[in-house]
Design a protein around this motif. Structure first.
Motif: not given
Length: 375
Positions: A251-276
Motif C-alpha cells: 500500500r506504500l510502494a510499487s516497483c517494476r523491477m525489470y523491463d524484459d526477460w533478459p534483464q530479469l534473467r540476468d538480475g536473478y542470475s547475479k544474486s541467486l548464488w549468494a542466496s543459497f
C-alpha cells in the motif's frame, strides 16, 4: 502411499505457515497516527536510470506528513544523462541535493558503495534514513508510514516490500516467488525476536533505518563486498544488537523491477548464488522445492499409469495445496493471484534453472550488473 501422504502434508503445512505469517505476523504500515517529529532523509542511488527515475523522484517530491524531508540523490557514474533528468525533475527544489559519486574502491561493489556515500555525505541532522531504488514509486504517505512503523517495531531496520508490478509472462512466473519464499519458509515473529543473524531477510528497494543503529552496525561499509547487501545489512544490524522487521509495503510502494526477460534473467542470475551459498546447499533446496511443488502433477500421472489411483489422488492433492500457498501470499502482498498461481510448478522450475545458471556464470566469472563485475 505413505510417501504421497507425506508429500501432501508437507505442502499443506507450508501453506498453513504462509497463511499464519500473512494473517498474524506480517506488519502492514498504513496512514501514520501522527507526523514524524524527527528529521528524515530519503537516499536515492542512481546508475544509468534516466529512463525510470522520473516517476520515483516525482513521488518523493509529493511526500506528505514529513516536515523538513530531505531527498539526497547520488549519480553513480551514469553515462545516460541521469543527472540532467534529476535536475529537470527537481526544478531547483531546495529539498533535493544531487551528489556526484566516485568509483568504488577495491573490495567494494557498486550498490553498497553508492549507499554508503549517501549515508555519510548527507546532512548529519536526520535521525532516520530511507534507502529507495529508482524503480520504486511511493504513495504520498509512504515515508511517514514507514518511519512510524520503524518506531512502533522498535527496530533499527524496517524492510517494507513494495507491490511488484508484473506485465510480461516472465514477470508473472518469477517475480511473485520473492514474497512467496519468505512468507512460506521464514518464521516472521521468530525472525524479529531472534538475535541470530542467520535468521534475517530484507529487500533493498525500500529500506528504512535508524541512523544511529545503522552506523553502529557498520552501515553499508560492513557489507561492502556483498551481492545481497540488503540481507547482509540486516544481519549486520542483528550482530550489533539491533532488531529488524519485515512489512508488507504494497500500500506504500510499487516497483517494476525489470523491463524484459533478459534483464530479469540476468538480475536473478547475479544474486541467486549468494542466496543459497554453497552449491550443495542450493542443490538440496532446489531439489526439495521441485519435489514439493513441481513434481506432484507428474507423479500423479505416473501413479495412474501404474494402476495406483489412491496414490495418484494423494499426490495430485499436493498441487492445489501449493497453488493455495501462492494465492495466500499474493493476496497478502498486493500481487496477482489468478490465474498466475496455477502455473506455480512451472515457476519453481524456472527458479531452479535460474539458480543453476547463477552458479554456472559465477564459476566462469561472467556475472556482472550495470557494467560492473559482481563476483
Amino acid at each position: 502411499m505413505t510417501a504421497a501422504l507425506a508429500l501432501l502434508v508437507a505442502v499443506a503445512g507450508l501453506t498453513g505457515h504462509a497463511w499464519v505469517n500473512a494473517t498474524r505476523w506480517l506488519r502492514r504500515p498504513g496512514d501514520p497516527p501522527a507526523e514524524p517529529t524527527e528529521p528524515v532523509a530519503v537516499l536515492l542511488p542512481l546508475r544509468d536510470e534516466a529512463d525510470r527515475v522520473t516517476p520515483c523522484l516525482r513521488a518523493l517530491l509529493a511526500q506528505q506528513g514529513v516536515p523538513g524531508l530531505r531527498i539526497v540523490v547520488l549519480d553513480d557514474g551514469s553515462t545516460d544523462g541521469t543527472a540532467e533528468v534529476v535536475r529537470a525533475v527537481a526544478g531547483g527544489d531546495p529539498r533535493v541535493t544531487l551528489l556526484t559519486g566516485v568509483a568504488p574502491p577495491p573490495g567494494w561493489l557498486g550498490k553498497p558503495h553508492a549507499c554508503w556515500q549517501l549515508a555519510t555525505r548527507t546532512d548529519p541532522a536526520p535521525t532516520v534514513l530511507a534507502f529507495i531504488d529508482a524503480d520504486v514509486v511511493l504513495a504520498p504517505h509512504a515515508v511517514a508510514a514507514a518511519v512510524a512503523e520503524l518506531r512502533a517495531a522498535r527496530a533499527v531496520l524496517l524492510s517494507a516490500y513494495p507491490r511488484i508490478v508484473v506485465r510480461t509472462a516472465a514477470d508473472r512466473l518469477v517475480q511473485p516467488l520473492l514474497q512467496w519464499l519468505w512468507l512460506t519458509f521464514l518464521p516472521l515473529r521468530a525472525m524479529e525476536r531472534s538475535p541470530r543473524p542467520s535468521l534475517a531477510a530484507a529487500g533493498g528497494q525500500f529500506l528504512v533505518v535508524d541512523r544511529a543503529g545503522y552506523l553502529r552496525a557498520g552501515g553499508h561499509a560492513a557489507v561492502a563486498d556483498k551481492v545481497l547487501e540488503d540481507i547482509e545489512l540486516a544481519r549486520a544490524v542483528k550482530r550489533s544488537g539491533g532488531r529488524i522487521a519485515l512489512a508488507d509495503g504494497s500500500r506504500l510502494a510499487s516497483c517494476r523491477m525489470y523491463d524484459d526477460w533478459p534483464q530479469l534473467r540476468d538480475g536473478y542470475s547475479k544474486s541467486l548464488w549468494a542466496s543459497f551459498g554453497h552449491p550443495s546447499a542450493a542443490a538440496v533446496v532446489v531439489t526439495l522445492l521441485l519435489l514439493l511443488y513441481s513434481a506432484p502433477p507428474l507423479l500423479a500421472v505416473a501413479a495412474l499409469v501404474t494402476g495406483q489411483p489412491a496414490v495418484a489422488a494423494a499426490t495430485l492433492a499436493a498441487y492445489p495445496a501449493g497453488v493455495a500457498g501462492r494465492v495466500v501470499c499474493a493476496r497478502a502482498t498486493g500481487g496477482r493471484a489468478w490465474p498466475d498461481a496455477l502455473a506455480h510448478p512451472v515457476s519453481v522450475v524456472v527458479l531452479g534453472w535460474l539458480t543453476l545458471r547463477s552458479y554456472h556464470l559465477r564459476k566462469r566469472r561472467r556475472l556482472s550488473w550495470r557494467g560492473r563485475p559482481v563476483s
